[in-house]
Design an enzyme around this catalytic site. Structure first.
Site, PDB file in Angstrom:
ATOM      1  N   LYS A   1       0.879  -1.205  -0.203  1.00  0.00           N
ATOM      2  CA  LYS A   1       0.006   0.040   0.119  1.00  0.00           C
ATOM      3  C   LYS A   1       0.920   1.144  -0.028  1.00  0.00           C
ATOM      4  CE  LYS A   1      -4.417  -1.867   1.496  1.00  0.00           C
ATOM      5  NZ  LYS A   1      -4.925  -2.419   2.712  1.00  0.00           N
TER       6      LYS A   1
ATOM      7  N   LYS B   1     -10.642  -3.929  -5.786  1.00  0.00           N
ATOM      8  CA  LYS B   1     -11.140  -2.453  -5.846  1.00  0.00           C
ATOM      9  C   LYS B   1     -10.051  -1.783  -6.298  1.00  0.00           C
ATOM     10  CE  LYS B   1     -12.438  -2.470  -1.672  1.00  0.00           C
ATOM     11  NZ  LYS B   1     -12.829  -3.814  -0.880  1.00  0.00           N
TER      12      LYS B   1
ATOM     13  N   LYS C   1      -4.928 -10.209  -9.938  1.00  0.00           N
ATOM     14  CA  LYS C   1      -6.162 -10.360  -8.853  1.00  0.00           C
ATOM     15  C   LYS C   1      -6.971  -9.333  -8.947  1.00  0.00           C
ATOM     16  CE  LYS C   1      -6.174  -8.993  -4.068  1.00  0.00           C
ATOM     17  NZ  LYS C   1      -6.902  -9.288  -3.139  1.00  0.00           N
TER      18      LYS C   1
HETATM   19  P1  ADP Z   1      -9.992  -5.664  -2.221  1.00  0.00           P
HETATM   20  O1  ADP Z   1      -8.624  -6.312  -2.913  1.00  0.00           O
HETATM   21  O2  ADP Z   1     -11.055  -5.565  -3.476  1.00  0.00           O
HETATM   22  O3  ADP Z   1      -9.755  -4.145  -1.705  1.00  0.00           O
HETATM   23  P2  ADP Z   1     -10.620  -6.850   0.342  1.00  0.00           P
HETATM   24  O4  ADP Z   1      -9.267  -6.493   0.739  1.00  0.00           O
HETATM   25  O5  ADP Z   1     -11.709  -5.833   0.650  1.00  0.00           O
HETATM   26  O6  ADP Z   1     -10.676  -6.770  -1.313  1.00  0.00           O
HETATM   27  O7  ADP Z   1     -11.112  -8.128   0.573  1.00  0.00           O
HETATM   28  C1  ADP Z   1     -12.174  -8.641   1.347  1.00  0.00           C
HETATM   29  C2  ADP Z   1     -11.944 -10.269   1.373  1.00  0.00           C
HETATM   30  O8  ADP Z   1     -12.244 -10.757   0.151  1.00  0.00           O
HETATM   31  C3  ADP Z   1     -10.789 -10.699   1.946  1.00  0.00           C
HETATM   32  O9  ADP Z   1     -10.857 -11.858   2.610  1.00  0.00           O
HETATM   33  C4  ADP Z   1      -9.767 -11.114   0.829  1.00  0.00           C
HETATM   34  O10 ADP Z   1      -9.034 -11.751   0.751  1.00  0.00           O
HETATM   35  C5  ADP Z   1     -11.139 -11.545  -0.160  1.00  0.00           C
HETATM   36  N1  ADP Z   1     -10.657 -11.214  -1.660  1.00  0.00           N
HETATM   37  C6  ADP Z   1     -10.751 -10.022  -2.164  1.00  0.00           C
HETATM   38  N2  ADP Z   1     -10.058 -10.114  -3.507  1.00  0.00           N
HETATM   39  C7  ADP Z   1      -9.795 -11.230  -3.787  1.00  0.00           C
HETATM   40  C8  ADP Z   1      -9.616 -12.089  -4.804  1.00  0.00           C
HETATM   41  N3  ADP Z   1      -9.175 -11.600  -5.978  1.00  0.00           N
HETATM   42  N4  ADP Z   1      -9.640 -13.448  -4.946  1.00  0.00           N
HETATM   43  C9  ADP Z   1      -9.870 -13.853  -3.776  1.00  0.00           C
HETATM   44  N5  ADP Z   1     -10.307 -13.264  -2.607  1.00  0.00           N
HETATM   45  C10 ADP Z   1     -10.428 -12.089  -2.602  1.00  0.00           C
END
Ligand code: ADP
Ligand code: TRP
Length: 313
Positions: free
Chosen positions: A112, A194, A191
């Site tokens: 980040k 957001k 991956k």
């Molecule tokens: P983002 O990466 O979109 O900000 P978050 O960090 O808010 O998503 O993730 C919320 C949950 O969803 C976590 O448990 C995270 O590991 C899972 N997650 C997010 N993106 C993925 C992905 N591309 N594949 C699998 N799990 C994911």
């Protein structure tokens, strides 16, 4: 006695299918076999969302998403992290046995900051708050996406350290990551996230789903568009997909249309339920209030044991 499961999602924006397959689906699939604690990690979200109205809306939407995806509040303790003041209290104690160099190794933090995010103390300490979230409930398992594995390992290390210093207090949790959905790819093959703007929205309109699917990056070198197939596999088995991809070799548009139709068919009933909940906000308020009351009693009991162990009683 059922084993305990704990997890959470930050209310930082609209949910996407990576969140569903990587996290929420696992909670739903496991709710009958475990005693589940599932939170809306709103204190963590403050590291990113610093607009009060947006945060309130996101907290509501994550809770509505949990319910729409099939979490049953009669089986699962659904709660809002910020309702539990003891999470912050425990974080302070854990901070006192954690070193800066140890937290500097956290990959999520480094990524980040490398991407230009301000290195707030909260962002740096994020893993210790998550550790408190986990340890207060003595879960056996913590289902998360692959990107959260290191944070669960930090919780394990910290529990061991605490137990060494002050005596057996915390259960050592196991991360639970599904091989098949640990990393859901986004429309550009990276991956889905957001922060990369490469998502397929979980509860988007049909038009939004079409637009995202048509935007999947394809290269023209092969018969099978790899990025389309990788996402399609989440919705259909490989055996179901084989004839479709065989019949449509090189026809990327037809394959994308089929994928969009499969996504809509899959999401449709959950999206209807999500819209019903949006029209009845009291459903969310009641669930969080009821969950909060039960969970608070448990968290406070554990915190009392922690304070006794460290000599703060
Ligand atoms: P983002 O990466 O979109 O900000 P978050 O960090 O808010 O998503 O993730 C919320 C949950 O969803 C976590 O448990 C995270 O590991 C899972 N997650 C997010 N993106 C993925 C992905 N591309 N594949 C699998 N799990 C994911
Ligand atoms: N950090 C997790 C994420 O980015 C959310 C989270 C907060 C969490 N506290 C937790 C996950 C405790 C599992 C257990 O999605």
């Amino acid at each position: 006695m059922k084993k305990i499961l704990l997890s959470g999602i930050q209310p930082t924006g609209d949910m996407h299918i990576g969140n569903y397959f990587g996290a929420i689906k696992q909670f739903v699939d496991m709710q009958d076999d475990y005693e589940c604690y599932i939170m809306v990690a709103d204190l963590h979200a403050l590291t990113t969302v610093q607009d009060a109205d947006a945060l309130r809306k996101n907290i509501f939407n994550v809770t509505a998403t949990y319910l729409a995806c099939g979490l049953d509040p009669k089986k699962v303790h659904l709660f809002q992290q910020s309702d539990m003041s003891v999470h912050g209290e425990l974080t302070w104690i854990l901070n006192c046995i954690t070193t800066m160099p140890y937290l500097e190794r956290a990959v999520a933090y480094k990524d980040k900051v490398a991407n230009g995010k301000e290195a707030s103390v909260g962002l740096f300490d994020y893993p210790m708050l998550m550790t408190s979230d986990i340890l207060l409930y003595d879960p056996a398992v913590v289902p998360v996406g692959a990107d959260q594995k290191q944070h669960v390992e930090i919780a394990r290390d910290t529990a061991e350290k605490f137990n060494r210093i002050w005596g057996e207090t915390f259960t050592i949790p196991e991360p639970l990551i599904l091989e098949s959905t640990g990393i859901v790819p986004g429309i550009d093959g990276r991956k889905m996230s957001k922060s990369y703007g490469n998502t397929i929205p979980l509860f988007g309109s049909d038009e939004e789903i079409d637009k995202a699917v048509m935007g999947i990056v394809t290269d023209s070198s092969g018969d099978v568009p790899a990025n389309v197939y990788a996402i399609h596999k989440l919705f259909k088995t490989e055996a179901e997909l084989a004839p479709l991809y065989e019949a449509n070799k090189g026809k990327y548009k037809a394959l994308k249309d089929a994928l969009a139709a499969d996504i809509k068919a899959f999401i449709g009933p959950m999206r209807d339920r999500y819209e019903e909940i949006q029209a009845n906000p009291k459903i969310v308020e009641d669930v969080l209030r009821a969950g909060g009351t039960v969970v608070k009693a448990r968290a406070q009991t554990k915190m009392a044991a922690v304070k006794k162990a460290v000599g703060l009683n």
